[in-house]
Design a protein around this motif. Structure first.
Motif, PDB file in Angstrom:
ATOM      1  N   SER A  42       0.834  -1.208   0.000  1.00  0.00           N
ATOM      2  CA  SER A  42       0.000   0.000   0.000  1.00  0.00           C
ATOM      3  C   SER A  42       0.864   1.251   0.000  1.00  0.00           C
ATOM      4  N   PHE A  43       0.525   2.186  -0.844  1.00  0.00           N
ATOM      5  CA  PHE A  43       1.196   3.491  -0.862  1.00  0.00           C
ATOM      6  C   PHE A  43       0.183   4.559  -1.244  1.00  0.00           C
ATOM      7  N   ASP A  44       0.445   5.790  -0.809  1.00  0.00           N
ATOM      8  CA  ASP A  44      -0.395   6.907  -1.236  1.00  0.00           C
ATOM      9  C   ASP A  44       0.149   7.537  -2.508  1.00  0.00           C
ATOM     10  N   ALA A  45       1.432   7.379  -2.719  1.00  0.00           N
ATOM     11  CA  ALA A  45       2.040   7.969  -3.915  1.00  0.00           C
ATOM     12  C   ALA A  45       3.093   7.026  -4.473  1.00  0.00           C
ATOM     13  N   VAL A  46       3.163   6.957  -5.796  1.00  0.00           N
ATOM     14  CA  VAL A  46       4.201   6.150  -6.451  1.00  0.00           C
ATOM     15  C   VAL A  46       4.903   7.033  -7.479  1.00  0.00           C
ATOM     16  N   ILE A  47       6.213   7.096  -7.382  1.00  0.00           N
ATOM     17  CA  ILE A  47       6.987   7.856  -8.377  1.00  0.00           C
ATOM     18  C   ILE A  47       7.581   6.849  -9.359  1.00  0.00           C
TER      19      ILE A  47
ATOM     20  N   GLU B  64      -0.262  15.410 -20.035  1.00  0.00           N
ATOM     21  CA  GLU B  64      -1.067  14.844 -18.951  1.00  0.00           C
ATOM     22  C   GLU B  64      -0.363  14.889 -17.603  1.00  0.00           C
ATOM     23  N   LEU B  65       0.789  15.562 -17.565  1.00  0.00           N
ATOM     24  CA  LEU B  65       1.499  15.705 -16.289  1.00  0.00           C
ATOM     25  C   LEU B  65       1.509  17.176 -15.900  1.00  0.00           C
ATOM     26  N   ASN B  66       1.477  17.420 -14.581  1.00  0.00           N
ATOM     27  CA  ASN B  66       1.557  18.790 -14.093  1.00  0.00           C
ATOM     28  C   ASN B  66       3.031  19.206 -14.064  1.00  0.00           C
ATOM     29  N   PRO B  67       3.420  20.222 -14.866  1.00  0.00           N
ATOM     30  CA  PRO B  67       4.844  20.564 -14.939  1.00  0.00           C
ATOM     31  C   PRO B  67       5.391  21.132 -13.637  1.00  0.00           C
ATOM     32  N   GLY B  68       4.497  21.553 -12.738  1.00  0.00           N
ATOM     33  CA  GLY B  68       4.957  22.116 -11.473  1.00  0.00           C
ATOM     34  C   GLY B  68       5.174  21.061 -10.409  1.00  0.00           C
ATOM     35  N   THR B  69       4.718  19.814 -10.686  1.00  0.00           N
ATOM     36  CA  THR B  69       4.831  18.766  -9.653  1.00  0.00           C
ATOM     37  C   THR B  69       5.280  17.412 -10.198  1.00  0.00           C
ATOM     38  N   MET B  70       5.129  17.190 -11.503  1.00  0.00           N
ATOM     39  CA  MET B  70       5.375  15.892 -12.152  1.00  0.00           C
ATOM     40  C   MET B  70       4.280  14.866 -11.822  1.00  0.00           C
ATOM     41  N   GLU B  71       3.183  15.329 -11.213  1.00  0.00           N
ATOM     42  CA  GLU B  71       2.083  14.404 -10.890  1.00  0.00           C
ATOM     43  C   GLU B  71       1.143  14.292 -12.091  1.00  0.00           C
ATOM     44  N   SER B  72       0.589  13.094 -12.260  1.00  0.00           N
ATOM     45  CA  SER B  72      -0.374  12.886 -13.336  1.00  0.00           C
ATOM     46  C   SER B  72      -1.619  13.732 -13.077  1.00  0.00           C
ATOM     47  N   LYS B  73      -2.174  14.294 -14.167  1.00  0.00           N
ATOM     48  CA  LYS B  73      -3.395  15.072 -13.989  1.00  0.00           C
ATOM     49  C   LYS B  73      -4.597  14.145 -13.830  1.00  0.00           C
ATOM     50  N   LYS B  74      -4.433  12.883 -14.271  1.00  0.00           N
ATOM     51  CA  LYS B  74      -5.572  11.957 -14.231  1.00  0.00           C
ATOM     52  C   LYS B  74      -5.611  11.123 -12.955  1.00  0.00           C
ATOM     53  N   VAL B  75      -4.424  10.691 -12.484  1.00  0.00           N
ATOM     54  CA  VAL B  75      -4.383   9.792 -11.329  1.00  0.00           C
ATOM     55  C   VAL B  75      -3.604  10.476 -10.211  1.00  0.00           C
ATOM     56  N   ALA B  76      -4.290  10.789  -9.121  1.00  0.00           N
ATOM     57  CA  ALA B  76      -3.619  11.470  -8.015  1.00  0.00           C
ATOM     58  C   ALA B  76      -2.605  10.531  -7.373  1.00  0.00           C
ATOM     59  N   GLY B  77      -1.475  11.067  -6.998  1.00  0.00           N
ATOM     60  CA  GLY B  77      -0.452  10.252  -6.335  1.00  0.00           C
ATOM     61  C   GLY B  77       0.466   9.526  -7.299  1.00  0.00           C
ATOM     62  N   LEU B  78       0.243   9.708  -8.608  1.00  0.00           N
ATOM     63  CA  LEU B  78       1.098   9.037  -9.593  1.00  0.00           C
ATOM     64  C   LEU B  78       2.059  10.072 -10.180  1.00  0.00           C
ATOM     65  N   TYR B  79       3.346   9.864  -9.957  1.00  0.00           N
ATOM     66  CA  TYR B  79       4.362  10.820 -10.401  1.00  0.00           C
ATOM     67  C   TYR B  79       5.304  10.135 -11.396  1.00  0.00           C
ATOM     68  N   PHE B  80       5.896  10.930 -12.270  1.00  0.00           N
ATOM     69  CA  PHE B  80       6.884  10.383 -13.210  1.00  0.00           C
ATOM     70  C   PHE B  80       8.153  11.225 -13.151  1.00  0.00           C
ATOM     71  N   ALA B  81       9.288  10.561 -13.320  1.00  0.00           N
ATOM     72  CA  ALA B  81      10.561  11.286 -13.333  1.00  0.00           C
ATOM     73  C   ALA B  81      11.529  10.579 -14.268  1.00  0.00           C
TER      74      ALA B  81
END
Ligand code: DC
Length: 654
Positions: free
Chosen positions: A153-158, A362-379
């Motif tokens: 279980s996680f709240d966020a996955v990068i 589809e990513l927020n450039p200020g956070t790298m978080e997906s705009k569709k799925v909260a807690g999903l980040y890409f780097a």
């Protein structure tokens, strides 16, 4: 009862390791999943094993080298610029140098130093399992699942899984699949920074030939314009062309079709045609009857001459004094414009960088978080941004990693101390006491269990060692009890924990975690631990920790004196010989040469001190469970302890 990390990082490459380092700096616990036993494998082979870690330029300088989607990187690069990358590695003990084109390398020319610096800066739990999917519910990340079916279980996955290039290092596009499975758009992948296949068969004849200081120009024959031009080094291979300038050029080639792009190599960029013509004339005049094929020894590498001669169309055995002016012009042309036609890219798995990836729209450039799925980040490279060679791609990986880590920490992370406070106010803490003689493996057991259950590991021996250190530094003799007692009012001790949960002992504000491990401190610690005033002095520090959070505490009197109400008490022991052997091995690994006999003798004195002292003598509490690990390994001991704990803690709940 757990205070589990809420953030996962998938991928232990450049971006993933940088995420872990940033989270550690922020004091936010995380778990990093990397299927390879080693971290940073691709990083270790980049730049021919030298690792071009960044480019010494400013943010606009980086953006100018990003052909697609540069605007998207604005926040990431401003938050962590090339100057920050340089400062990060220099602070981590890797001095850097800047070469041609502002390319930054470690002075040592060893990519391994970069990998090790990142590895050292990471401070989180790591799991070497392959992540096979990311779980979500109602548009929010809930965890992930690994190859053996385990769910976490996680709240966020990068997601920092890299691109498609170099699959043997672990880059195999898992991240694209996670994104697609969760409904995100992934733009088509194509190679960038990739060797080029040539139409001409002569490349195979020139295989292995490396040309330094040539100028490479690439033209788009459809649009009839130059798309790239640079100086540097290139190489011929059995299929065509590779090497730094060719890789750089490849990033500029769009919509590849056979024959569309032509490479022009200026073999003598330092000489203009006039000077070159004079030079040829003078070479020819040296020996008038010399055959044409033997006239280029001073001008071209030997391997290139037969191919070059055949491309001029001039008879190889023609005497040089019969070569016409027109023929000389053809020679000149070929020296300044040696042509190779591009048939295509080499397969994507030979590319250093992949173009395309998770759509930046589809990513927020200020956070790298997906705009569709909260807690999903890409780097890193999994994102659809790529740059030319020169250290820019790694810089982008670092910048996007830092931004993703910072944003995930702000939104979903809790620092270790916040977790502890939460435990204090909302939950009853669990206390586990481990006692036993020295060398029984208490600290390994306690540390491992703490990691597995996400409890805090309290090493109480370290507190006695710190007092021993203070006494030792004051030059007081080991057996001078009154002098040691007189020191106590001058001492303030505290325990802190870093992002990984490693204990830090502070003596009057100084981190003494290192010096207390010096071999001579064992005897000092043993001596002060027999003084009742010292034991009383440390009582509250230990009990306070146990009240604040769920702990696993090891020492000599935890189950008997410090935490008589502990939920679980384990007395860990092993035979004298086994304990001495293990301790001896441990010391040898640290580079301390000793013998089993010496260790055994030292240990017996300490055991005797611990057992025979009048206050808190070492003995199992009445309700302790005895665990003798003389005949079982460390991991098995951990499993056995976990079973004991599970049995005790769950029976109390019900
Ligand atoms: O576990 P260790 O070797 O770091 O401990 C150092 C000394 O402190 C050792 O001689 C035992 C003593 N000690 C103690 O008396 N009570 C404790 N709770 C922990 C350690």
């Amino acid at each position: 009862m757990k205070t589990a990390p809420r953030i996962a990082i998938v991928g232990g490459g450049a971006a993933g390791m940088m995420c872990a380092a940033k989270l550690k700096e922020l004091g936010v616990p995380a778990v990093l999943f990397e299927r390879n036993p080693k971290f940073g494998r691709k990083l270790g082979i980049t730049g021919k094993g030298r690792c071009n870690v960044t480019n010494d330029t400013d943010v606009p300088g980086v953006l100018a080298n990003v052909p697609g989607n540069p605007r998207f990187l604005y926040s990431a690069l401003n938050g962590f610029s090339p100057a920050d990358t340089k400062a990060f590695f220099e602070k981590a003990g890797v001095p850097l140098k800047t070469e041609r084109g502002n390319r930054v390398f470690p002075i040592s020319d060893r990519a391994a130093d970069i990998v090790n610096a990142l590895r050292g800066a990471m401070g989180c739990e790591t799991v070497h399992e392959r992540v096979t999917g990311i779980l979500s519910e109602d548009g929010k990340v809930t965890g992930l699942v690994t190859g053996n079916g385990k769910k976490y279980s996680f709240d966020a996955v990068i997601v920092a899984t890299g691109g498609l290039s170099y699959p043997t290092t672990g880059s195999d596009g898992d991240g694209y699949r996670f994104a697609e499975d969760l409904g995100l758009t992934v733009t088509p992948r194509s190679p960038s920074l990739c060797p080029l296949v040539a139409e001409e068969g002569f490349c195979a004849d020139l295989m292995g030939l490396s040309l330094k200081n040539v100028e490479v120009r690439v033209t788009d024959t459809q649009k009839k314009k130059d798309v790239f031009s640079d100086f540097g080094e290139m190489m011929f291979t059995h299929f065509g062309l590779t090497g730094p300038v060719i890789l750089s050029a490849s990033a500029h080639l769009d919509k590849m079709t056979p024959g569309r792009y032509a490479v022009h190599i200026d073999l003598k960029p330092a000489l203009d045609e006039k000077t070159l013509d004079k030079r040829i004339l003078s070479d020819f005049s040296e020996e008038k009857n010399r055959q044409f094929r033997n006239a280029f020894g001073g001008l071209l590498p030997a391997k290139l001459i037969p191919v070059f001669v055949s491309l001029t169309g001039i008879r190889p055995d023609k005497p040089v004094n019969e070569v016409t002016k027109a023929e000389r012009a053809a020679v000149l042309r070929l020296l300044k414009d040696f042509p190779v036609t591009v048939k295509g890219f080499r397969p994507i798995d030979e590319a250093i960088v992949t173009r395309g990836g998770v759509s930046v729209k589809e990513l927020n450039p200020g956070t790298m978080e997906s705009k569709k799925v909260a807690g999903l980040y890409f780097a890193g490279e999994v994102v659809d941004v790529d740059a030319y060679t020169g250290g820019f791609n790694l810089q982008i990986a670092f910048s996007t990693a830092v931004l993703a880590a910072k944003s995930a920490a702000e939104k979903y992370g809790k620092t270790v101390s916040e977790e502890k406070n939460m435990t204090e106010t909302t939950k009853k803490t669990v206390n586990i006491a481990i006692d036993g003689p020295s060398g029984a493996g208490k600290s390994f057991l306690a540390r491992s269990v703490a990691k597995r259950l996400h409890y805090v590991y309290v090493d109480t021996g370290a507190l006695y060692r710190a007092i021993g250190l203070y006494v030792y530094r004051k030059g007081i003799a080991k057996d001078d009890i009154p002098a040691a007692i007189a020191c106590l009012p001058e001492i303030s001790l505290s325990l802190e924990y870093d992002g990984e949960g490693t204990q830090i002992v502070k003596l009057n504000g100084e981190d003494v975690s290192g010096p207390i491990r010096l071999p001579e401190m064992s005897m000092y610690a043993s001596a002060v631990s027999a003084i009742p005033e010292v034991r009383a002095f440390l009582l509250d520090t230990q009990r306070d920790m146990a009240k604040k959070c769920s702990v696993i505490m090891d020492g000599r009197d935890i189950g008997t004196v410090i935490l008589p109400d502990a939920d679980v008490k384990i007395f860990l022991t092993a035979s004298d010989e086994v304990r001495a052997q293990r301790r001896c091995l441990e010391l040898k690994e640290k580079g301390i040469e000793t013998t089993v006999e010496e260790v055994l003798a030292d240990m017996r004195i300490r055991d005797e001190n611990d057992r025979s002292r009048s206050v808190a003598p070492l003995k199992p509490a009445d309700d302790a469970i005895l665990l003798d690990n003389s005949d079982i390994g460390a991991e098995e001991t951990v499993e056995a302890a976990l079973r004991i704990i599970e049995g005790k803690v769950s029976s109390q709940k019900s």
